[in-house]
Every structure is written in structure tokens, then in C-alpha cells.
Design a protein around this motif. Structure first.
Motif, short mmCIF file in Angstrom:
data_model
loop_
_atom_site.label_atom_id
_atom_site.label_comp_id
_atom_site.label_asym_id
_atom_site.label_seq_id
_atom_site.Cartn_x
_atom_site.Cartn_y
_atom_site.Cartn_z
N SER A 48 -3.19 -27.38 28.25
CA SER A 48 -2.04 -27.79 28.79
C SER A 48 -2.31 -28.80 29.95
CB SER A 48 -1.11 -26.63 29.36
OG SER A 48 -1.93 -25.84 29.99
N THR A 49 -3.35 -28.71 30.70
CA THR A 49 -3.59 -29.76 31.78
C THR A 49 -4.74 -30.67 31.08
OG1 THR A 49 -4.00 -27.74 33.24
CG2 THR A 49 -5.00 -29.76 34.11
N GLU A 99 0.37 -27.13 36.31
CA GLU A 99 1.21 -26.14 35.56
C GLU A 99 0.30 -25.14 34.76
OE1 GLU A 99 3.76 -26.19 31.53
OE2 GLU A 99 2.98 -27.90 32.20
N SER A 104 -6.04 -23.58 35.98
CA SER A 104 -5.08 -23.77 36.78
C SER A 104 -4.39 -22.59 37.58
CB SER A 104 -3.82 -24.26 35.91
OG SER A 104 -4.33 -25.27 35.11
N GLU A 138 -9.67 -29.46 38.44
CA GLU A 138 -9.50 -28.98 37.12
C GLU A 138 -10.22 -29.77 36.27
OE1 GLU A 138 -6.18 -26.68 35.94
OE2 GLU A 138 -6.90 -26.77 33.98
MG LIG Z 1 -4.95 -26.15 33.04
#
Ligand SMILES: [Mg+2]
Ligand SMILES: Nc1nc2c(ncn2[C@@H]2O[C@H](COP(=O)(O)OP(=O)(O)OP(=O)(O)O)[C@@H](O)[C@H]2O)c(=O)[nH]1
Length: 282
Positions: A113-114, A106, A94, A133
Motif C-alpha cells: 500500500s505504500t 496510510e 507504516s 519507509e
Molecule cells: Mg506501508
């Protein structure tokens, strides 16, 4: 083939052989399974049907997410070149996207977290590069994005075990692409030193992607957006890509190459960064 199979089985088999789509194939494979004789001598036949069933299930699952497929699309391929960004949790995917593209993803020290594919684009030298991503949860459904991708960027955390990171990524990408530390023209490895990717020259990477994929960028005289073609393409290939109907109307093309103007016919070979003006019959 098993001799004592019934008429129903043979009817299903014929339908299976004539089926055009994976969904149809699967439907008749199930019918074959239902109607196949169930005794010791038919074990091989049943095993073969089950193998085919799992093959077609896999094709359907992966096809569902592809462009033009009937199911949900995970991403819309909107650029000229689609690049998957892969790496384990917290490797900096990210961060890379935020630094180099317009992505609004983010960045966080919290692992995984993604959770949904995050997209960012760059317009450089008349080409739209679309980056995505791939979430490090590596869910099977994200494999369809890998299949759609033209190129891959692997972000490896320099401080963690490289072999283990590659193994985890390869387990996910199995059957589509295999990554190793040996340079390859389908992917690029970036070792993240957590220094804001200061050694990374993105423009150089983008130029190398064009070279690695054996592509050429052809710029129409009245547009800023290039048409991407395979190396060795001709003017005919260019026209076929933009508007097939113009082939019949073609008179000649003016090519601007390194400040020279060339008058060329349909079979003339184009080169990277050529500027083209078509002259058509009215
Ligand atoms: Mg990420
Ligand atoms: N200063 C600095 N911090 C970085 C760099 N790359 C990553 N980080 C930090 O490392 C942590 C993880 O970065 P992310 O970019 O969110 O990692 P990710 O690969 O997207 O992780 P997941 O989405 O969880 O799979 C964040 O706290 C980032 O701020 C870098 O080049 N410089």
C-alpha cells in the motif's frame, strides 16, 4: 591492448582516461565500443568495455537520486540522522512510522500500500531523526535512499518465514548493506508481533543509534539543536562544521560537562552531550 585498433579508438581511450565524471566516462566508453576492432582477438577488449559501461551506468543511476545529484531527488535529507525502514509488504512499516513519528502515512491491510517513500521525523535529545519507509515494491530506484541512510530498521513479521524475508530484503539492498539476524551496529531488527510494538522502547533505540554509529551530540549554548560529530572530534572539528571562518577568530571555548566548566583550546576532544560556548575575537 589490441595492436590493430585505429586512431579513433585510441583518441576515445585517451578521452575516457582523462574524463572526470561518470557521464563523460560513459560517453567515451561508447565511443571506444564503436571504434574498437571487431574480430576474434578483440573479444576481451569488447567484454572489458561492456563491463565498464554497466559499472558506470549503475553509478549514474544511483547518483541521480543522491543529494546534490542532477536528477530527481526521491527524498530530501533534512534531519541529522537518516534511517531507512525496511520490511516486506504488510510487515508493519507504516504502523511503526505512524506510532512513533509525525508521519501521515496510510496503514492498510492491502499489501504494497505504500508506493512512495513515506517520511516521519522525531526530535529527541537535541537530534532530528528522519525515518523513511522504503516501499516493499523494492524498486531499484529506492536503493539511492539506502545509500544515503545512516542507519536501518528492519521490521520482520514474526509469523512469516524470517529467512525468506531477509532474502528478499537482501536481494534489494545487495552491494549497499547485508542484513542478518546477528546484531550489527548499522541496523536494528524489530520483530513485529502485531501488538502495537508495545515492547519497543524507541528512546532506547535512538540512544543506541548514536552509540552504534560512534557519534557525539554537541549542544551549542544558545541552541536546542545539537551538532552531530564523530566520536573523538575536537573543538576544531566542531567549528569546521558550523562555520570554518571562525577558526581564525577562535580564542577559547567554554565546555560544560557534567556540571563542570572547562576552558579549552582547538585540539580539545569533545564528548557526547557536551555544551559548548565559543569565545571569538571581535
Ligand atoms: Mg506501508
Ligand atoms: N494491531 C496492530 N496491527 C498492526 C500492527 N502492525 C501492523 N498492523 C496491521 O498490519 C497491516 C499492515 O501494516 P502496514 O503498517 O500498513 O504494513 P507495511 O509494512 O507498511 O505494508 P506495505 O506498505 O504494504 O508494504 C495493517 O492492517 C496494520 O493495521 C500492530 O503492531 N498492531
Amino acid at each position: 591492448m589490441v595492436t590493430n585498433a585505429g586512431a579513433e579508438f585510441y583518441a576515445a581511450k585517451e578521452k575516457y582516461e582523462n574524463a572526470k565524471t561518470p557521464e563523460e566516462k560513459l560517453k567515451y566508453l561508447y565511443e571506444m565500443l564503436k571504434t574498437a576492432p571487431k574480430h576474434k582477438g578483440s573479444e576481451h577488449l569488447i567484454a572489458w568495455i561492456n563491463k565498464k559501461i554497466s559499472e558506470y551506468e549503475k553509478i549514474i543511476e544511483e547518483g541521480k537520486y543522491k543529494k546534490g545529484g542532477s536528477g530527481i531527488k526521491l527524498i530530501e535529507k533534512s534531519g541529522d540522522i537518516l534511517i531507512s525502514i525496511l520490511g516486506i509488504e504488510n510487515s508493519g512499516k507504516s504502523y511503526f512510522l505512524r506510532k512513533f513519528t509525525n508521519a501521515n502515512v496510510e496503514v492498510s491491510e492491502i499489501p504494497f500500500s505504500t508506493i512512495n517513500p513515506a517520511i516521519g521525523t522525531i526530535f529527541y535529545n537535541c537530534v532530528y531523526y528522519q525515518f523513511v519507509e522504503i516501499p516493499s515494491t523494492f524498486e531499484r530506484k529506492f536503493r539511492s535512499i539506502l545509500s544515503l541512510s545512516d542507519y536501518y530498521i528492519l521490521i520482520l513479521d514474526e509469523k512469516r518465514d524470517i529467512k525468506e524475508q531477509l532474502e528478499r530484503i537482501n536481494k534489494f539492498s545487495e552491494g549497499i548493506i547485508e542484513f542478518s539476524t546477528i546484531p550489527n551496529n548499522k541496523y536494528k531488527i524489530i520483530y513485529n508481533k502485531f501488538d502495537d510494538f508495545k515492547d519497543v522502547n524507541l528512546q532506547e533505540i535512538l540512544e543506541n543509534i548514536i552509540k552504534d554509529l560512534d557519534l557525539i551530540r554537541i549542544k551549542p549554548i544558545d541552541s536546542d539543536h545539537c551538532v552531530i560529530l564523530n566520536k573523538e572530534s575536537t573543538i576544531k572539528d566542531f567549528i569546521e562544521k558550523i562555520n570554518k571562518k571562525w577558526i581564525d577568530k577562535f580564542r577559547y571555548a567554554k565546555i560544560i560537562r557534567e556540571n563542570k566548566i572547562i576552558r579549552a583550546g582547538l585540539n580539545y576532544k569533545l564528548e557526547d552531550k557536551d555544551i559548548i560556548e565559543l569565545k571569538l575575537k571581535i
